[in-house]
Design a protein around this motif. Structure first.
Motif, PDB file in Angstrom:
ATOM      1  N   ALA A  77     -50.310-103.264  39.219  1.00 26.35           N
ATOM      2  CA  ALA A  77     -49.154-102.502  38.762  1.00 26.35           C
ATOM      3  C   ALA A  77     -48.084-103.394  38.148  1.00 26.35           C
ATOM      4  O   ALA A  77     -47.381-102.988  37.214  1.00 26.35           O
ATOM      5  CB  ALA A  77     -48.572-101.700  39.925  1.00 26.35           C
ATOM      6  N   ALA A 102     -48.050 -96.639  38.087  1.00 30.90           N
ATOM      7  CA  ALA A 102     -47.075 -97.737  38.146  1.00 30.90           C
ATOM      8  C   ALA A 102     -45.745 -97.391  37.509  1.00 30.90           C
ATOM      9  O   ALA A 102     -44.696 -97.859  37.949  1.00 30.90           O
ATOM     10  CB  ALA A 102     -47.657 -98.985  37.483  1.00 30.90           C
ATOM     11  N   HIS A 108     -45.313-103.123  34.926  1.00 28.28           N
ATOM     12  CA  HIS A 108     -43.865-103.260  35.072  1.00 28.28           C
ATOM     13  C   HIS A 108     -43.299-104.270  34.083  1.00 28.28           C
ATOM     14  O   HIS A 108     -42.224-104.051  33.495  1.00 28.28           O
ATOM     15  CB  HIS A 108     -43.522-103.698  36.503  1.00 28.28           C
TER      16      HIS A 108
END
Length: 272
Positions: free
Chosen positions: A99, A133, A103
């Motif tokens: 994830a 995410a 980001h």
């Protein structure tokens, strides 16, 4: 950017890759009939050609495009050059494993749709975490060449579990059904058709291509057959006439999920 995308007027079934350092090939891809074009700045472009590919792609996307154009990036320089351009429909992120990879991109690419390519065992294990995410994630898919090499899969069947995992993760996250990975032999159209039929049975919807001749095969494989359309229409009509019934007049069991699937079939059939 919040929420998940709704249904497009016509679900994209064909996604055609074109190398970013070949503007002539990109232009041909844009008029090929593909539902979307993916300009590749990664594997299809040699390292010493990437700066030119990035510049050419930025020029292409400086104005809106009739055909949606996605870009598979090779690095952060690509993001900086492309984010905010009016012709960019989305960024495809290679080798996403966790994830945090999402980001990092979302932080520097606000209001940009992101599509994660899972190409490693770790990426497959983290498929749902990647899919959820960030609201900017609009799809996940497999990168099968790298994954096959890492897993040592000696046959195509060795990838069926990762394929199913990606389908389940996408749907659990509220994302569209994933698009199948490319079929590398552009001359083997029979093999492509069989592979698409198998992918459809696993829950994929549509496929990426590396040559325009593959597009009609992919579309035929993923469009519902005449019998499927007929059956779906019967289910929708009968369910509307018999609200709350668990069986149609001919004895077929139906529930909300079956009716919803019938509506999806009719929605796809409207592409014809």
């Amino acid at each position: 950017m919040t929420g998940r995308p709704g249904h497009a007027p016509h679900p994209p079934l064909t996604w055609l890759y074109a190398p970013g350092d070949r503007p002539d090939v990109v232009q041909k891809a844009l008029v090929s009939g593909a539902d979307a074009v993916i300009v590749d700045l990664e594997d299809a472009v040699a390292a010493d050609r990437r700066e030119y590919a990035r510049s050419a792609t930025a020029e292409l996307l400086a104005s809106p495009r009739a055909t949606p154009v996605h870009v598979r990036i090779a690095g952060k320089e690509d993001i900086a050059s492309l984010v905010g351009l009016p012709g960019l429909a989305g960024l495809r992120l290679p080798k996403v494993a966790r994830a945090s990879d999402i980001h990092r991109v979302a932080a520097v690419a606000p209001d940009t749709h992101l599509y994660a390519l899972l190409e490693s065992a770790l990426g497959i294990e983290n498929a749902h975490a990647v899919a959820t995410a960030h609201p900017a994630v609009r799809g996940i898919a497999l990168g099968e060449a790298d994954l096959r090499a890492e897993l040592g899969a000696g046959s195509d069947a060795g990838l069926d579990w990762p394929r199913g995992r990606v389908v389940v993760a996408a749907r659990a996250a509220g994302l569209p059904a994933p698009v199948q990975s490319v079929y590398p032999d552009v001359r083997d159209l029979e093999g492509l058709a069989a592979s698409c039929a198998h992918g459809r049975s696993l829950g994929f919807l549509g496929r990426s291509a590396i040559h325009p001749r593959q597009l009609p095969v992919i579309e035929r494989a993923y469009l519902p057959t005449a019998r499927e359309v007929e059956s779906a229409a019967e289910i929708v009509e009968a369910a509307a006439e018999n609200a709350g019934a668990q069986a149609l007049p001919d004895g077929r069991f139906v529930d909300a999920a079956i009716v919803a699937a019938a509506h999806r079939t009719l929605f796809l059939a409207a592409r014809r």
